[in-house]
Design an enzyme around this catalytic site. Structure first.
Site, PDB file in Angstrom:
ATOM      1  N   ASN A  74       2.702   8.516  17.652  1.00 18.36           N
ATOM      2  CA  ASN A  74       1.346   7.898  17.013  1.00 18.36           C
ATOM      3  C   ASN A  74       0.288   7.931  17.921  1.00 18.36           C
ATOM      4  OD1 ASN A  74      -0.774   6.560  15.611  1.00 18.36           O
ATOM      5  ND2 ASN A  74       0.731   6.055  13.875  1.00 18.36           N
ATOM      6  N   ASP A 127       7.125  -0.932  15.405  1.00 18.48           N
ATOM      7  CA  ASP A 127       7.376  -0.292  14.088  1.00 18.48           C
ATOM      8  C   ASP A 127       6.373  -1.343  13.150  1.00 18.48           C
ATOM      9  OD1 ASP A 127       9.161   1.615  12.390  1.00 18.48           O
ATOM     10  OD2 ASP A 127       9.365  -0.309  11.279  1.00 18.48           O
ATOM     11  N   ASP A 178      -5.906   1.752   7.437  1.00 10.89           N
ATOM     12  CA  ASP A 178      -7.056   0.957   7.767  1.00 10.89           C
ATOM     13  C   ASP A 178      -8.195   0.886   6.656  1.00 10.89           C
ATOM     14  OD1 ASP A 178      -6.095   0.143  10.174  1.00 10.89           O
ATOM     15  OD2 ASP A 178      -7.177   1.452  11.672  1.00 10.89           O
ATOM     16  N   ARG A 219      -1.069  -5.874  15.416  1.00 16.12           N
ATOM     17  CA  ARG A 219      -0.615  -5.306  16.719  1.00 16.12           C
ATOM     18  C   ARG A 219      -1.250  -5.907  17.899  1.00 16.12           C
ATOM     19  NH1 ARG A 219      -1.364  -0.510  15.420  1.00 16.12           N
ATOM     20  NH2 ARG A 219       0.602  -0.122  14.602  1.00 16.12           N
TER      21      ARG A 219
HETATM   22  P1  ITT Z   1       5.948   6.087  15.456  1.00 15.39           P
HETATM   23  O1  ITT Z   1       6.090   7.512  16.080  1.00 15.39           O
HETATM   24  O2  ITT Z   1       5.463   4.888  16.599  1.00 15.39           O
HETATM   25  O3  ITT Z   1       7.071   5.512  14.685  1.00 15.39           O
HETATM   26  P2  ITT Z   1       4.405   6.267  12.957  1.00 15.39           P
HETATM   27  O4  ITT Z   1       3.136   6.497  12.604  1.00 15.39           O
HETATM   28  O5  ITT Z   1       5.563   6.892  12.081  1.00 15.39           O
HETATM   29  O6  ITT Z   1       4.711   6.181  14.434  1.00 15.39           O
HETATM   30  P3  ITT Z   1       5.672   3.579  11.727  1.00 15.39           P
HETATM   31  O7  ITT Z   1       6.901   4.275  11.610  1.00 15.39           O
HETATM   32  O8  ITT Z   1       5.630   2.288  12.099  1.00 15.39           O
HETATM   33  O9  ITT Z   1       4.739   4.505  12.607  1.00 15.39           O
HETATM   34  O10 ITT Z   1       4.801   3.597  10.376  1.00 15.39           O
HETATM   35  C1  ITT Z   1       3.792   2.882  10.200  1.00 15.39           C
HETATM   36  C2  ITT Z   1       2.958   3.552   8.941  1.00 15.39           C
HETATM   37  O11 ITT Z   1       1.753   2.565   8.784  1.00 15.39           O
HETATM   38  C3  ITT Z   1       2.214   4.855   9.359  1.00 15.39           C
HETATM   39  O12 ITT Z   1       1.681   5.438   8.474  1.00 15.39           O
HETATM   40  C4  ITT Z   1       0.980   4.265  10.314  1.00 15.39           C
HETATM   41  O13 ITT Z   1       0.030   5.140   9.920  1.00 15.39           O
HETATM   42  C5  ITT Z   1       0.591   2.964   9.561  1.00 15.39           C
HETATM   43  N1  ITT Z   1      -0.099   2.044  10.365  1.00 15.39           N
HETATM   44  C6  ITT Z   1       0.880   1.398  11.429  1.00 15.39           C
HETATM   45  N2  ITT Z   1      -0.269   0.577  12.187  1.00 15.39           N
HETATM   46  C7  ITT Z   1      -1.336   0.774  11.403  1.00 15.39           C
HETATM   47  C8  ITT Z   1      -2.660   0.126  11.535  1.00 15.39           C
HETATM   48  O14 ITT Z   1      -3.122  -0.928  12.530  1.00 15.39           O
HETATM   49  N3  ITT Z   1      -3.472   0.354  10.624  1.00 15.39           N
HETATM   50  C9  ITT Z   1      -3.388   1.170   9.583  1.00 15.39           C
HETATM   51  N4  ITT Z   1      -2.243   1.819   9.248  1.00 15.39           N
HETATM   52  C10 ITT Z   1      -1.169   1.520  10.473  1.00 15.39           C
END
Ligand code: ITT
Length: 182
Positions: free
Chosen positions: A9, A65, A143, A169
């Site tokens: 991400n 995560d 967001d 975060r």
């Molecule tokens: P990784 O490769 O780091 O796992 P990911 O996007 O799959 O990336 P997660 O498994 O932690 O991340 O999933 C979290 C979900 O929440 C994902 O859909 C993100 O877009 C969302 N998310 C995480 N942090 C956020 C934030 O600060 N604001 C809004 N949405 C967030």
């Protein structure tokens, strides 16, 4: 100090760079496929994933995560936030909450760091609420439907700097930075 951050991400990467950069910690992006284990909570998933990755690559690394936990939905989507976002976006959460006056939620980021010394988890929790309609176009993921407690704007209506000064975060990364300096 340079740290390996395993994520797919790019938004998480940018945020972590900005937050840790202010503390003189540099991040090296590291993209690798790994199976996310199932779990009840982001802390448990982050810990297992980091431990597993460290045993494969034998270099200290961290990952993040995150999830959105909605009170009226008994904490859903929580650890399934990424899957739910891919399937129905934040609009799906707004639909599930349609007509519900209880808009409370919390947002959690679990940072797990694994090295030869073990695996360590740092949780950041930010309380807030879900508005009736999505607002703003900055940021990523959920967001547009994240309103921090005591505020009336969503994360997507804030500058990156403002979000990064209060987010889940930021809280988790600051705990991680304290650990690294101790
Ligand atoms: P990784 O490769 O780091 O796992 P990911 O996007 O799959 O990336 P997660 O498994 O932690 O991340 O999933 C979290 C979900 O929440 C994902 O859909 C993100 O877009 C969302 N998310 C995480 N942090 C956020 C934030 O600060 N604001 C809004 N949405 C967030």
């Amino acid at each position: 100090m340079k740290l390996l951050f395993a994520t797919h991400n790019k938004h998480k990467l940018e945020e972590a760079r900005e937050i840790l950069g202010k503390l003189d910690i540099e991040i090296e992006h590291f993209e690798i496929e790994y199976d996310e284990p199932r779990g009840e909570d982001t802390s448990e998933i982050a810990e297992k994933s980091a431990r597993d990755l460290f045993s494969r690559i034998k270099k200290p690394l961290f990952l993040d995560d995150s999830g959105i936990f909605v009170n009226a939905l008994n904490g859903f989507p929580g650890p399934y936030s990424a899957w739910v976002f891919r399937k129905m976006g934040y609009q799906g959460i707004l639909k599930l909450l349609d007509g519900n006056e209880n808009r409370k939620a919390y947002f959690k980021s679990s940072i797990a760091y694994a090295s030869e010394k073990g695996t360590f988890v740092f949780d950041g929790i930010m309380k807030g609420s879900i508005p009736k309609e999505a607002r703003g176009d900055n940021g990523f993921g959920y967001d547009p439907i994240v309103v921090p407690e005591g505020m009336d704007r969503t994360f997507a209506e804030m500058s990156d700097e403002e979000k990064n000064s209060i987010s889940h975060r930021k809280i988790a990364l600051h705990k991680f930075a304290d650990f690294l300096s101790s």
